[in-house]
Scaffold this active site. Sequence first.
Site, mmCIF file in Angstrom:
data_model
loop_
_atom_site.group_PDB
_atom_site.id
_atom_site.type_symbol
_atom_site.label_atom_id
_atom_site.label_comp_id
_atom_site.label_asym_id
_atom_site.label_seq_id
_atom_site.Cartn_x
_atom_site.Cartn_y
_atom_site.Cartn_z
ATOM 1 N N LYS A 90 0.919 -1.178 0.041
ATOM 2 C CA LYS A 90 -0.020 -0.052 0.007
ATOM 3 C C LYS A 90 0.842 1.237 0.012
ATOM 4 O O LYS A 90 0.461 2.259 -0.367
ATOM 5 C CB LYS A 90 -0.900 0.073 1.271
ATOM 6 N N ASP A 120 -10.539 3.711 1.585
ATOM 7 C CA ASP A 120 -10.644 3.196 2.868
ATOM 8 C C ASP A 120 -11.732 4.279 3.590
ATOM 9 O O ASP A 120 -12.345 3.720 4.399
ATOM 10 C CB ASP A 120 -9.481 2.882 3.545
#
Length: 279
Positions: free
Chosen positions: A70, A107
């Site tokens: 990520k 997210d």
Amino acid sequence: MSEQKFGLAGVMGWPVAHSRSPKLHNYWLQKYGLLGAYVQLPVAPGQLPVALPGLAALGFRGCNITIPHKIDALRLVHALDPVAQRMGAINTIVVQPDDSLKGFNNDGFGYIQSLLDAKPDWRADAGPITVLGAGGAARAVVLSLAERGAKEIRLLNRSPEKAQALAAEFGGPIIALPWSERHHALSGAALLVNTTSQGMHGQPALELDLAQLPTSALVSDVIYVPLETPLLAAAKARGNPTVNGLGMLLNQARPAFAAWFGVMPELTPELRAAIEATL
Ligand code: NAP
């Protein structure tokens, strides 16, 4: 460049075998009658700089990025959405019409949407918010709460320097407090969020005395295995409304699917049940 109508996307990580994303996206592809597939892309650490530039040539519309890539993916894309830039991590890549790669992070969107799904009149500025944990999930939660207008976010982490660093980086309403203060930091809170791994399957329960938390406070746990963590069970038992982590997981996938396949997909009770059956 690709002219094929068959849409390809996937999840790139290491490991990816346990990801629920293929089930989720393939469910939506079928539901909306779209030609395409969402596949596992197991890419070992160190192979990301080779794998990512191959996406466009292979005809992919993009992919999700998961552990451990990520952060490393940030410097490998050509453009970054401002949210991903602030978050310092990417969870979605969209191949652009000129075959360049753009990074996004959904997210935070997923987290806020999960609260709104559970409580449509929820507001970030309804009162103080207490967030436990300062890891990757906390970054998304804290940043999205601040952007949504939270006035006071009390951030507590076992390792205090991480909470202090996050408060210094994001500033605004975030106040870092010592971990030992976590029971008192619940006083007057309108929302309590657990972003630590405590309470997750295989981990001990979070050590937290809820006595000072108003019973009207919303209690949210980003963990989704199990769906009801010991924290949520304790909160429910004293009458607090609760939100588990499944909604965050499912909602973060929606804007990615929309970017790749052109339809903003819905979360239906049937889909939730299908994913819950895999947990
Ligand atoms: P992470 O970056 O490794 O952070 C872990 C956090 O847990 C840190 O704040 C860590 O504190 C804390 N912690 C670990 N052991 C602890 C203990 N014994 N006592 C107190 N705190 C402890 O992990 P992450 O990526 O943020 O993930 C955290 C959780 O969120 C996981 O359960 C993950 O499954 C879940 N998650 C859910 C979603 C979703 O879509 N629902 C998305 C992302 C993550 P220290 O800094 O002191 O180590």
